[in-house]
Every structure is written in C-alpha cells, then in structure tokens.
Enzyme design. Sequence first.
Site, PDB file in Angstrom:
ATOM      1  N   GLY A  10       1.668   5.239  -8.229  1.00 28.61           N
ATOM      2  CA  GLY A  10       1.163   5.070  -9.599  1.00 28.61           C
ATOM      3  C   GLY A  10      -0.294   5.501  -9.695  1.00 28.61           C
ATOM      4  O   GLY A  10      -0.717   6.099 -10.685  1.00 28.61           O
ATOM      5  N   GLU A  33      -7.491  -3.200   5.243  1.00 28.88           N
ATOM      6  CA  GLU A  33      -8.511  -3.615   4.268  1.00 28.88           C
ATOM      7  C   GLU A  33      -9.306  -4.783   4.845  1.00 28.88           C
ATOM      8  O   GLU A  33      -8.740  -5.807   5.215  1.00 28.88           O
ATOM      9  CB  GLU A  33      -7.840  -4.027   2.954  1.00 28.88           C
ATOM     10  CG  GLU A  33      -7.216  -2.848   2.235  1.00 28.88           C
ATOM     11  CD  GLU A  33      -6.832  -3.149   0.787  1.00 28.88           C
ATOM     12  OE1 GLU A  33      -7.189  -4.221   0.267  1.00 28.88           O
ATOM     13  OE2 GLU A  33      -6.164  -2.289   0.193  1.00 28.88           O
ATOM     14  N   ASP A  62      -9.699   1.503  -4.364  1.00 33.80           N
ATOM     15  CA  ASP A  62      -9.446   0.070  -4.279  1.00 33.80           C
ATOM     16  C   ASP A  62      -9.672  -0.531  -5.661  1.00 33.80           C
ATOM     17  O   ASP A  62     -10.690  -0.251  -6.305  1.00 33.80           O
ATOM     18  CB  ASP A  62     -10.359  -0.594  -3.237  1.00 33.80           C
ATOM     19  CG  ASP A  62      -9.780  -1.929  -2.789  1.00 33.80           C
ATOM     20  OD1 ASP A  62      -8.555  -2.000  -2.547  1.00 33.80           O
ATOM     21  OD2 ASP A  62     -10.526  -2.912  -2.695  1.00 33.80           O
ATOM     22  N   PHE A 181       2.189   0.248 -13.715  1.00 26.63           N
ATOM     23  CA  PHE A 181       2.553  -0.408 -12.456  1.00 26.63           C
ATOM     24  C   PHE A 181       1.696  -1.659 -12.321  1.00 26.63           C
ATOM     25  O   PHE A 181       0.824  -1.939 -13.168  1.00 26.63           O
ATOM     26  CB  PHE A 181       2.336   0.539 -11.269  1.00 26.63           C
ATOM     27  CG  PHE A 181       0.903   0.934 -11.053  1.00 26.63           C
ATOM     28  CD1 PHE A 181       0.067   0.202 -10.224  1.00 26.63           C
ATOM     29  CD2 PHE A 181       0.369   2.049 -11.695  1.00 26.63           C
ATOM     30  CE1 PHE A 181      -1.258   0.565 -10.047  1.00 26.63           C
ATOM     31  CE2 PHE A 181      -0.957   2.417 -11.514  1.00 26.63           C
ATOM     32  CZ  PHE A 181      -1.770   1.670 -10.688  1.00 26.63           C
ATOM     33  N   GLY A 182       1.930  -2.405 -11.267  1.00 32.69           N
ATOM     34  CA  GLY A 182       1.101  -3.564 -10.958  1.00 32.69           C
ATOM     35  C   GLY A 182       1.035  -4.567 -12.102  1.00 32.69           C
ATOM     36  O   GLY A 182       2.060  -4.993 -12.640  1.00 32.69           O
ATOM     37  N   ASP A 184      -0.041  -4.084 -15.066  1.00 32.29           N
ATOM     38  CA  ASP A 184      -0.118  -3.427 -16.375  1.00 32.29           C
ATOM     39  C   ASP A 184       0.552  -4.215 -17.508  1.00 32.29           C
ATOM     40  O   ASP A 184      -0.003  -4.301 -18.603  1.00 32.29           O
ATOM     41  CB  ASP A 184       0.459  -2.006 -16.304  1.00 32.29           C
ATOM     42  CG  ASP A 184      -0.534  -1.009 -15.704  1.00 32.29           C
ATOM     43  OD1 ASP A 184      -1.726  -1.358 -15.604  1.00 32.29           O
ATOM     44  OD2 ASP A 184      -0.120   0.103 -15.338  1.00 32.29           O
ATOM     45  N   LYS A 202      -3.754   5.380 -21.150  1.00 34.77           N
ATOM     46  CA  LYS A 202      -4.313   4.423 -20.186  1.00 34.77           C
ATOM     47  C   LYS A 202      -5.539   5.040 -19.497  1.00 34.77           C
ATOM     48  O   LYS A 202      -6.576   4.397 -19.367  1.00 34.77           O
ATOM     49  CB  LYS A 202      -3.247   4.016 -19.159  1.00 34.77           C
ATOM     50  CG  LYS A 202      -3.784   3.033 -18.126  1.00 34.77           C
ATOM     51  CD  LYS A 202      -2.776   2.630 -17.060  1.00 34.77           C
ATOM     52  CE  LYS A 202      -3.470   1.888 -15.912  1.00 34.77           C
ATOM     53  NZ  LYS A 202      -2.589   1.604 -14.779  1.00 34.77           N
ATOM     54  N   ARG A 208      -9.617   2.978 -13.660  1.00 31.35           N
ATOM     55  CA  ARG A 208      -9.405   4.143 -12.789  1.00 31.35           C
ATOM     56  C   ARG A 208      -9.821   5.432 -13.495  1.00 31.35           C
ATOM     57  O   ARG A 208     -10.434   6.306 -12.894  1.00 31.35           O
ATOM     58  CB  ARG A 208      -7.927   4.210 -12.363  1.00 31.35           C
ATOM     59  CG  ARG A 208      -7.603   5.400 -11.441  1.00 31.35           C
ATOM     60  CD  ARG A 208      -6.275   5.230 -10.737  1.00 31.35           C
ATOM     61  NE  ARG A 208      -6.297   4.031  -9.914  1.00 31.35           N
ATOM     62  CZ  ARG A 208      -5.743   2.870 -10.278  1.00 31.35           C
ATOM     63  NH1 ARG A 208      -5.096   2.759 -11.415  1.00 31.35           N
ATOM     64  NH2 ARG A 208      -5.841   1.816  -9.493  1.00 31.35           N
TER      65      ARG A 208
HETATM   66  O1  CZF Z   1      -1.932  -3.281 -13.778  1.00 30.60           O
HETATM   67  C1  CZF Z   1      -2.510  -2.602 -12.970  1.00 30.60           C
HETATM   68  N1  CZF Z   1      -3.087  -1.447 -13.393  1.00 30.60           N
HETATM   69  C2  CZF Z   1      -3.788  -0.661 -12.602  1.00 30.60           C
HETATM   70  O2  CZF Z   1      -4.280   0.385 -13.020  1.00 30.60           O
HETATM   71  C3  CZF Z   1      -3.927  -1.077 -11.259  1.00 30.60           C
HETATM   72  N2  CZF Z   1      -4.573  -0.571 -10.218  1.00 30.60           N
HETATM   73  C4  CZF Z   1      -4.322  -1.389  -9.216  1.00 30.60           C
HETATM   74  N3  CZF Z   1      -3.544  -2.399  -9.608  1.00 30.60           N
HETATM   75  C5  CZF Z   1      -3.024  -3.507  -8.843  1.00 30.60           C
HETATM   76  O3  CZF Z   1      -4.114  -4.160  -8.262  1.00 30.60           O
HETATM   77  C6  CZF Z   1      -3.881  -4.281  -6.884  1.00 30.60           C
HETATM   78  C7  CZF Z   1      -4.773  -3.279  -6.238  1.00 30.60           C
HETATM   79  O4  CZF Z   1      -4.617  -3.290  -4.899  1.00 30.60           O
HETATM   80  P1  CZF Z   1      -5.064  -2.072  -4.019  1.00 30.60           P
HETATM   81  O5  CZF Z   1      -6.201  -1.329  -4.641  1.00 30.60           O
HETATM   82  O6  CZF Z   1      -5.247  -2.583  -2.656  1.00 30.60           O
HETATM   83  O7  CZF Z   1      -3.814  -1.090  -4.154  1.00 30.60           O
HETATM   84  P2  CZF Z   1      -2.330  -1.102  -3.606  1.00 30.60           P
HETATM   85  O8  CZF Z   1      -2.129  -2.248  -2.671  1.00 30.60           O
HETATM   86  O9  CZF Z   1      -1.419  -1.021  -4.781  1.00 30.60           O
HETATM   87  O10 CZF Z   1      -2.225   0.272  -2.825  1.00 30.60           O
HETATM   88  P3  CZF Z   1      -3.250   0.942  -1.761  1.00 30.60           P
HETATM   89  O11 CZF Z   1      -4.003   1.975  -2.553  1.00 30.60           O
HETATM   90  O12 CZF Z   1      -4.147  -0.126  -1.209  1.00 30.60           O
HETATM   91  O13 CZF Z   1      -2.376   1.553  -0.740  1.00 30.60           O
HETATM   92  C8  CZF Z   1      -2.398  -3.996  -6.678  1.00 30.60           C
HETATM   93  O14 CZF Z   1      -1.696  -5.189  -6.875  1.00 30.60           O
HETATM   94  C9  CZF Z   1      -2.105  -2.998  -7.756  1.00 30.60           C
HETATM   95  O15 CZF Z   1      -0.764  -3.022  -8.193  1.00 30.60           O
HETATM   96  C10 CZF Z   1      -3.289  -2.240 -10.860  1.00 30.60           C
HETATM   97  N4  CZF Z   1      -2.569  -2.990 -11.690  1.00 30.60           N
END
Ligand code: CZF
Length: 222
Positions: A10, A33, A62, A181-182, A184, A202, A208
């Site tokens: 995503g 992390e 992040d 995703f997440g 959202d 978005k 982001r």
């Molecule tokens: O609604 C959302 N809109 C977004 O735009 C967004 N960006 C991140 N997130 C969530 O916040 C946490 C970040 O964690 P995070 O940065 O460690 O990423 P991640 O664990 O998904 O993947 P990675 O990049 O670390 O591999 C995770 O739960 C993501 O799902 C979002 N949720």
Amino acid sequence: MLRYVTTNPGKVREAESYLADGSVSQLDFDYAEIQADELAPIAARGARDAYREAGEPVLVDDAGLFVEALDGFPGPYSSYVEDTLGIDRVWEIVHDLEDRRAAFRCTLAYCDGAGFAASPDAVDRGDRVAAAAAGPGGGTDDGGEDDEGGGGEGRAESLPVKLFEGYVPGRVVAPRGDGGFGYDPIFEHDGETFAEMDTERKNAVSHRGRALEKFAEWYADR
Ligand SMILES: O=c1[nH]c(=O)c2ncn([C@@H]3O[C@H](COP(=O)(O)OP(=O)(O)OP(=O)(O)O)[C@@H](O)[C@H]3O)c2[nH]1
C-alpha cells in the site's frame, strides 16, 4: 533504481505517483525496527540497514497514528497494535474518549551510501525532533552519529541519511470505506476517511503524500 523498503505494498502504490515511471521498486525487506518514541530514529536506522542489504539507494518509510488523548499512542507502535488489537478495537478504545483528535505522521529516510551537501533546511537532531512533533517539516540531515538509541555498529553508523517528514491532522471515527490500508477506515480528515478517498485524493492531503512531495523535489534536484 530507487528501492522503496517496505513489506507494505500500500505504501509503494502511494509512492509511485511521486516518482518517475519505473524509477522505484519495492524492496520487501523487514528491517529490524528499534524501539523509540519518534519515527525519525527508527526510519534512519532502517535506511542504513536496508542500504547495507541492498547496496543501492533506498527509501525507508516509517509511519504511525498518534491519538492526542492517548499521549500519542499507538505512534511508532502502530503496526504492532494493528496486528494485535486490530483497528476495530482501536476504534472501541477511542470511542470512549471525549477528544478523538489524532494525526498521522510519516518519516522517509533516504540513504545511498554518499554524503549530502548541507541544505538550508538542515537542522540539528534536537530541532528535527521538535519539527517532527510540530508537524510539517522540510528535509533534514541525520548526521550519521549513533543517535538512534541502538548499540554501535561500527562504520555503518557513519552512513548519512536524509529525512523527510509529513503530517496530517484528523480524528478517529467508526470504520468507513473500502480503500487504502491499515488504519485508513478509522482516520477521518476533512469529513472523509482515508479509506473513502482514492489514492490521488489521499496523497494530496496525507502524511505520506507530504513527505513524498518533499522527497521527490529534493531527489530531482540533488
Ligand atoms: O491508515 C493508514 N494509512 C496510512 O497511510 C498508513 N501508513 C501506515 N499505516 C499503518 O501504520 C503502521 C505503520 O507501521 P510501519 O511504518 O512500521 O509500516 P508497516 O509495518 O505497514 O510496513 P513496513 O514499511 O514497516 O514494512 C501500520 O500499521 C500501517 O498499516 C497507515 N495506516
């Protein structure tokens, strides 16, 4: 080729609109992390580790949801909380609060093994952390000292990293929408949840999108 380091496709979908076609591809590398209260040191350490893994330019992303009345929780632990509680239970917790204001923050960390010329918006680490807490900020240099709260790793610590931060205010609401995703579906900005917006909309307002805009501008001119 720039590698966007994430296990989350995503994030890559959103990044693609800011970078020239074919110039970025996902590197599905689950970097370790570190534990920290801020996103910046986590992203910076991740970028150094990912660069050592990939041997080509990397961008680590992040991000997290910071709920004001919960003193910023889940913040840097958003991914863990999403995996353990899930967003419906996060909504249940926030539902009981009078103040449901929250913000999404994103820190992008770029590393290509080279140094960066000092830029006018470069600030020292203390200011950078303050800028992150205050919201929008420009690209900053992470000098490469062992300032990430982890143990020393010799020469890897001297790899320079460039940081870009983005922020969007909003509030936590009952889940709505199918996109994104997440978190959202439970994050509302300007009357719409992120899951009700298409990627273009978005990106125009998101944490982001803001960070990517700053990165893309710097990357094109570097
Ligand atoms: O609604 C959302 N809109 C977004 O735009 C967004 N960006 C991140 N997130 C969530 O916040 C946490 C970040 O964690 P995070 O940065 O460690 O990423 P991640 O664990 O998904 O993947 P990675 O990049 O670390 O591999 C995770 O739960 C993501 O799902 C979002 N949720």
